[in-house]
Design a protein around this motif. Structure first.
Motif, PDB file in Angstrom:
ATOM      1  N   SER A  41       6.237  -7.332   5.136  1.00 46.86           N
ATOM      2  CA  SER A  41       7.391  -7.394   4.233  1.00 46.86           C
ATOM      3  C   SER A  41       6.993  -7.922   2.859  1.00 46.86           C
ATOM      4  O   SER A  41       7.418  -7.384   1.822  1.00 46.86           O
ATOM      5  CB  SER A  41       8.489  -8.273   4.824  1.00 46.86           C
ATOM      6  OG  SER A  41       9.005  -7.705   5.994  1.00 46.86           O
ATOM      7  N   ASN A  44       4.833  -5.204   1.092  1.00 46.23           N
ATOM      8  CA  ASN A  44       5.648  -4.091   0.599  1.00 46.23           C
ATOM      9  C   ASN A  44       6.416  -4.491  -0.654  1.00 46.23           C
ATOM     10  O   ASN A  44       6.469  -3.746  -1.631  1.00 46.23           O
ATOM     11  CB  ASN A  44       6.595  -3.596   1.689  1.00 46.23           C
ATOM     12  CG  ASN A  44       5.885  -2.789   2.745  1.00 46.23           C
ATOM     13  OD1 ASN A  44       4.799  -2.268   2.526  1.00 46.23           O
ATOM     14  ND2 ASN A  44       6.497  -2.682   3.908  1.00 46.23           N
ATOM     15  N   CYS A  47       3.920  -4.747  -3.518  1.00 46.36           N
ATOM     16  CA  CYS A  47       3.512  -3.415  -4.015  1.00 46.36           C
ATOM     17  C   CYS A  47       4.569  -2.846  -4.951  1.00 46.36           C
ATOM     18  O   CYS A  47       4.246  -2.365  -6.038  1.00 46.36           O
ATOM     19  CB  CYS A  47       3.282  -2.457  -2.846  1.00 46.36           C
ATOM     20  SG  CYS A  47       1.721  -2.653  -1.989  1.00 46.36           S
ATOM     21  N   VAL A  66      -2.672  -3.664   2.788  1.00 47.24           N
ATOM     22  CA  VAL A  66      -1.754  -3.052   3.747  1.00 47.24           C
ATOM     23  C   VAL A  66      -2.488  -1.999   4.575  1.00 47.24           C
ATOM     24  O   VAL A  66      -2.382  -1.980   5.802  1.00 47.24           O
ATOM     25  CB  VAL A  66      -0.528  -2.429   3.037  1.00 47.24           C
ATOM     26  CG1 VAL A  66       0.311  -1.620   4.008  1.00 47.24           C
ATOM     27  CG2 VAL A  66       0.321  -3.510   2.386  1.00 47.24           C
ATOM     28  N   ASP A  76       4.094   1.825   8.859  1.00 48.57           N
ATOM     29  CA  ASP A  76       3.920   0.526   8.212  1.00 48.57           C
ATOM     30  C   ASP A  76       3.173   0.643   6.882  1.00 48.57           C
ATOM     31  O   ASP A  76       3.240  -0.251   6.052  1.00 48.57           O
ATOM     32  CB  ASP A  76       3.169  -0.441   9.129  1.00 48.57           C
ATOM     33  CG  ASP A  76       4.021  -0.937  10.280  1.00 48.57           C
ATOM     34  OD1 ASP A  76       5.234  -0.643  10.305  1.00 48.57           O
ATOM     35  OD2 ASP A  76       3.470  -1.619  11.170  1.00 48.57           O
ATOM     36  N   VAL A  79       5.002   2.440   2.374  1.00 50.89           N
ATOM     37  CA  VAL A  79       5.310   1.883   1.045  1.00 50.89           C
ATOM     38  C   VAL A  79       4.038   1.829   0.207  1.00 50.89           C
ATOM     39  O   VAL A  79       4.046   2.219  -0.972  1.00 50.89           O
ATOM     40  CB  VAL A  79       5.976   0.493   1.153  1.00 50.89           C
ATOM     41  CG1 VAL A  79       6.070  -0.176  -0.216  1.00 50.89           C
ATOM     42  CG2 VAL A  79       7.357   0.611   1.765  1.00 50.89           C
TER      43      VAL A  79
END
Length: 122
Positions: A41, A44, A47, A66, A76, A79
């Protein structure tokens, strides 16, 4: 705590503050094994905020993290892939962006024509 603050900043379109909150907790925790969902989380959010802020160095470093650590599913990584593709398009690298999209679709086991003639409308 910083995740919630970062998300609230995103809701208010304050991406500079959001990036600071996400990055602070991301660097503090830095343990994907025991905090997978939280790290994903944060990454993301980081990013997205980095992309909006034009902080390409942080965006690329975070997306790399990631891709390396998000192992539960391809979803996952979406993003990170999406932000990387947007970055490529914004830099005028459409062909590379298309190739990234095709690689992503392949990882999702989605068939898509790869002939150059299919891209003539771009």
């Amino acid at each position: 705590m910083n995740l919630r603050a970062g998300n609230e900043c995103v809701d208010m379109s304050d991406f500079l503050s959001a990036q600071k909150y996400f990055l602070a907790e991301f660097m503090q925790i830095d343990n994907w094994q025991s905090n997978y969902d939280l790290m994903l989380s944060l990454a993301n959010g980081l990013c997205i905020a980095s992309y909006v802020n034009g902080d390409l160095h942080t965006l690329l470093a975070c997306a790399k993290e990631v891709v390396q650590h998000a192992q539960k599913s391809v979803q996952d990584k979406l993003v990170a892939y999406s932000m990387n593709i947007k970055l490529l398009v914004s830099q005028g690298c459409q062909a590379e962006a298309i190739n990234s999209v095709l690689r992503g679709l392949n990882k999702l086991r989605e068939a898509f024509p790869q002939s150059d003639s299919n891209w003539s409308y771009l």
